[in-house]
Write a protein that holds these residues in place. Structure first.
Motif, PDB file in Angstrom:
ATOM      1  N   PRO A 160     -10.524 -19.449  19.694  1.00  0.00           N
ATOM      2  CA  PRO A 160     -11.450 -19.630  19.078  1.00  0.00           C
ATOM      3  C   PRO A 160     -11.913 -18.180  18.191  1.00  0.00           C
ATOM      4  CG  PRO A 160     -12.551 -19.505  21.263  1.00  0.00           C
ATOM      5  CD  PRO A 160     -10.931 -19.364  21.173  1.00  0.00           C
ATOM      6  N   VAL A 161     -12.954 -18.340  17.406  1.00  0.00           N
ATOM      7  CA  VAL A 161     -13.507 -16.965  16.595  1.00  0.00           C
ATOM      8  C   VAL A 161     -14.000 -16.196  17.619  1.00  0.00           C
ATOM      9  CG1 VAL A 161     -15.150 -16.081  15.095  1.00  0.00           C
ATOM     10  CG2 VAL A 161     -13.892 -18.315  14.380  1.00  0.00           C
ATOM     11  N   ASP A 162     -14.717 -16.799  18.839  1.00  0.00           N
ATOM     12  CA  ASP A 162     -15.202 -15.985  20.044  1.00  0.00           C
ATOM     13  C   ASP A 162     -15.717 -17.053  20.793  1.00  0.00           C
ATOM     14  OD1 ASP A 162     -16.136 -12.938  20.891  1.00  0.00           O
ATOM     15  OD2 ASP A 162     -17.624 -14.374  21.422  1.00  0.00           O
ATOM     16  N   ASN A 163     -15.966 -16.734  22.094  1.00  0.00           N
ATOM     17  CA  ASN A 163     -16.441 -17.549  23.032  1.00  0.00           C
ATOM     18  C   ASN A 163     -18.122 -17.768  22.975  1.00  0.00           C
ATOM     19  OD1 ASN A 163     -13.937 -18.123  24.380  1.00  0.00           O
ATOM     20  ND2 ASN A 163     -14.298 -16.434  25.726  1.00  0.00           N
ATOM     21  N   ASP A 164     -18.565 -17.074  22.033  1.00  0.00           N
ATOM     22  CA  ASP A 164     -20.070 -17.014  22.030  1.00  0.00           C
ATOM     23  C   ASP A 164     -20.386 -17.484  20.286  1.00  0.00           C
ATOM     24  OD1 ASP A 164     -22.654 -15.434  21.016  1.00  0.00           O
ATOM     25  OD2 ASP A 164     -22.998 -16.018  23.105  1.00  0.00           O
ATOM     26  N   LEU A 165     -21.094 -18.463  20.071  1.00  0.00           N
ATOM     27  CA  LEU A 165     -21.504 -18.660  18.739  1.00  0.00           C
ATOM     28  C   LEU A 165     -22.226 -17.920  18.038  1.00  0.00           C
ATOM     29  CD1 LEU A 165     -21.093 -21.218  16.735  1.00  0.00           C
ATOM     30  CD2 LEU A 165     -23.392 -22.205  17.702  1.00  0.00           C
ATOM     31  N   ALA A 166     -23.031 -17.294  18.661  1.00  0.00           N
ATOM     32  CA  ALA A 166     -23.959 -16.144  17.820  1.00  0.00           C
ATOM     33  C   ALA A 166     -22.967 -15.185  17.306  1.00  0.00           C
ATOM     34  CB  ALA A 166     -25.014 -15.582  18.753  1.00  0.00           C
ATOM     35  N   LYS A 167     -22.144 -14.688  18.272  1.00  0.00           N
ATOM     36  CA  LYS A 167     -21.096 -13.621  17.876  1.00  0.00           C
ATOM     37  C   LYS A 167     -20.211 -14.124  16.928  1.00  0.00           C
ATOM     38  CE  LYS A 167     -21.234 -11.043  22.313  1.00  0.00           C
ATOM     39  NZ  LYS A 167     -20.192 -10.513  23.500  1.00  0.00           N
ATOM     40  N   ALA A 168     -19.679 -15.208  17.125  1.00  0.00           N
ATOM     41  CA  ALA A 168     -18.779 -16.054  15.733  1.00  0.00           C
ATOM     42  C   ALA A 168     -19.496 -15.850  14.654  1.00  0.00           C
ATOM     43  CB  ALA A 168     -18.126 -17.156  16.398  1.00  0.00           C
ATOM     44  N   ASP A 169     -20.765 -16.451  14.447  1.00  0.00           N
ATOM     45  CA  ASP A 169     -21.519 -16.459  13.357  1.00  0.00           C
ATOM     46  C   ASP A 169     -21.627 -15.040  12.737  1.00  0.00           C
ATOM     47  OD1 ASP A 169     -22.084 -19.135  13.490  1.00  0.00           O
ATOM     48  OD2 ASP A 169     -23.859 -19.207  14.092  1.00  0.00           O
ATOM     49  N   HIS A 201     -11.025 -16.198  31.349  1.00  0.00           N
ATOM     50  CA  HIS A 201     -11.266 -15.800  29.939  1.00  0.00           C
ATOM     51  C   HIS A 201     -11.175 -16.759  29.022  1.00  0.00           C
ATOM     52  CE1 HIS A 201     -11.178 -11.564  31.551  1.00  0.00           C
ATOM     53  NE2 HIS A 201     -10.141 -11.932  32.386  1.00  0.00           N
ATOM     54  N   SER A 202     -11.134 -17.990  29.231  1.00  0.00           N
ATOM     55  CA  SER A 202     -11.008 -19.103  28.225  1.00  0.00           C
ATOM     56  C   SER A 202     -11.960 -19.364  27.537  1.00  0.00           C
ATOM     57  CB  SER A 202     -10.068 -20.401  28.876  1.00  0.00           C
ATOM     58  OG  SER A 202     -10.891 -20.894  29.596  1.00  0.00           O
ATOM     59  N   GLY A 203     -13.129 -19.317  28.280  1.00  0.00           N
ATOM     60  CA  GLY A 203     -14.449 -19.686  27.541  1.00  0.00           C
ATOM     61  C   GLY A 203     -14.618 -21.128  27.939  1.00  0.00           C
ATOM     62  N   GLY A 204     -14.048 -21.770  28.645  1.00  0.00           N
ATOM     63  CA  GLY A 204     -13.918 -23.349  29.150  1.00  0.00           C
ATOM     64  C   GLY A 204     -13.360 -24.136  28.220  1.00  0.00           C
ATOM     65  N   ILE A 205     -12.989 -25.333  28.950  1.00  0.00           N
ATOM     66  CA  ILE A 205     -12.141 -26.565  28.320  1.00  0.00           C
ATOM     67  C   ILE A 205     -12.852 -26.906  26.852  1.00  0.00           C
ATOM     68  CG2 ILE A 205     -13.469 -28.236  29.337  1.00  0.00           C
ATOM     69  CD1 ILE A 205     -10.627 -29.820  29.836  1.00  0.00           C
ATOM     70  N   PHE A 206     -14.000 -26.800  26.678  1.00  0.00           N
ATOM     71  CA  PHE A 206     -14.415 -27.359  25.366  1.00  0.00           C
ATOM     72  C   PHE A 206     -14.195 -26.059  24.165  1.00  0.00           C
ATOM     73  CE2 PHE A 206     -17.308 -29.912  27.874  1.00  0.00           C
ATOM     74  CZ  PHE A 206     -17.158 -30.944  27.190  1.00  0.00           C
ATOM     75  N   ARG A 207     -14.307 -24.856  24.518  1.00  0.00           N
ATOM     76  CA  ARG A 207     -13.946 -23.984  23.571  1.00  0.00           C
ATOM     77  C   ARG A 207     -12.503 -23.541  23.682  1.00  0.00           C
ATOM     78  NH1 ARG A 207     -18.269 -21.766  26.973  1.00  0.00           N
ATOM     79  NH2 ARG A 207     -20.201 -21.857  25.901  1.00  0.00           N
ATOM     80  N   ASP A 208     -11.825 -23.890  24.482  1.00  0.00           N
ATOM     81  CA  ASP A 208     -10.456 -23.365  24.447  1.00  0.00           C
ATOM     82  C   ASP A 208      -9.406 -24.530  24.314  1.00  0.00           C
ATOM     83  OD1 ASP A 208      -8.022 -22.215  25.550  1.00  0.00           O
ATOM     84  OD2 ASP A 208      -8.218 -23.233  27.309  1.00  0.00           O
TER      85      ASP A 208
END
Length: 331
Positions: free
Chosen positions: A94-103, A163-170
């Motif tokens: 993904p762009v990042d595991n954290d949505l705020a950082k991705a934004d 380090h994947s960010g979890g099944i939903f994000r990965d």
């Protein structure tokens, strides 16, 4: 000739590096990995230099573009380092595991007018390209429902899970992107359930899940159902079904052969499914890189953008919130 550095020498880095080396539009300049032996081994096979410092390699004068195949939590940072240095980027999800950082990253990339493509490889699979073409041609009328089944043959390594960010994000991030790709509209409501049935102890340790189902709906009422599991004993299971007002489209699993066997104990026995994503999506990865290089060469828009990555991540976050609250979430 576009001079390319590949960041990451793991499974996905090996695919990208080999594809860069084989593409007539590109020259593989360097392979970077913090594990020197891994970088040296891959670079040596492909006739490139090896390095352990990603940021220094990005800033090299003989590097025009970078392919980012590093852990998910490094993506946003490395994309920004490359964009600030004026380099083009093909970045894994993904762009990042954290949505705020991705934004924050997406906003800065827009200000920089950076040439960045998100690597949603399944859009570039020949069969999935045909699904989108058939939808656009009106073969099944108006899309009403999309059903996506996505199951891995087994759990990924422990370090990967960490380090994947979890099944939903990965894992499901691909399916969220394909839902948008096939629906042709943005989902506005998400409901999800998730459980730990493959390896409960490992999933509890990382506050993750190994099995999930998601239902999404667009403003016009189009629906999508996604089901994912980290383990399918019979192989890598990737299927799509699109129901329209005039018919249905299906994209089934690929196998090494289409031969079916019949005997006294079984009928229509088929060869096993392809082993994993590296085999199933070989053409997709090749087509994805080719689309990136051709867009750079022609100066045209990237076929997928950081905003696409952000939208898929937002759906993943909504699904996680739905699991935790037991309620549907508006997007």
């Amino acid at each position: 000739m576009i001079r390319v550095a590949v960041l990451g020498a793991g499974r996905i880095g090996q695919i990208h590096a080999a594809n860069v080396a084989a593409n007539p539009l590109a020259k593989l300049v360097a392979v970077v990995d913090p594990i020197a032996a891994a970088a040296q081994s891959l670079a040596g096979r492909l006739g490139a230099e090896s390095a352990t410092d990603a940021e220094a390699t990005i800033r090299r004068g003989d590097v025009d573009a970078v392919v980012i195949g590093t852990p998910s939590d490094t993506h946003a940072h490395l994309m920004l380092v490359a964009a600030r240095a004026g380099k083009a980027v093909l970045c894994e999800k993904p762009v990042d595991n954290d949505l705020a950082k991705a934004d924050e990253a997406v906003a800065e990339l827009k200000k920089l007018d950076a040439r960045v493509m998100m690597a949603f490889n399944r859009r570039f699979d020949p069969s999935n390209i045909e699904l989108r073409r058939a939808i656009d041609a009106g073969d099944i009328g108006e899309v009403r429902q999309v059903i996506i089944s996505s199951r891995d043959p087994g759990l990924p390594p422990r370090d990967y899970v960490a380090h994947s960010g979890g099944i939903f994000r990965d894992m499901a991030i691909h399916d969220f992107d394909m839902a948008r790709f096939l629906l042709g509209e943005e989902p506005v409501e998400v409901y999800a359930k998730a459980s730990r049935v493959v390896n409960p102890a490992l999933m509890e340790e990382f506050d993750d899940y190994d099995t999930l189902m998601v239902i999404m709906q667009t403003a016009s009422g189009k629906q999508c159902h996604i089901n994912c599991c980290r383990e399918a004993s019979y192989g890598y299971d990737q299927r799509f079904e699109i129901l329209g007002s005039k018919g249905m489209l299906m994209n089934d699993n690929l196998r090494p052969s289409t031969v079916r066997r019949y005997n006294a104990t079984e009928t229509e026995a088929l060869p096993p499914l392809l082993n994993f994503f590296l085999q199933r999506y070989t053409d997709a990865y090749r087509n994805e890189l080719d689309a990136f290089l051709k867009a750079l060469d022609a100066g045209t828009a990237m076929p997928t953008s950081p905003s696409d990555g952000r939208q898929a991540l937002r759906l993943a976050e909504a699904a996680i919130e739905s699991v935790k609250t037991g309620r549907s979430v508006r997007v």
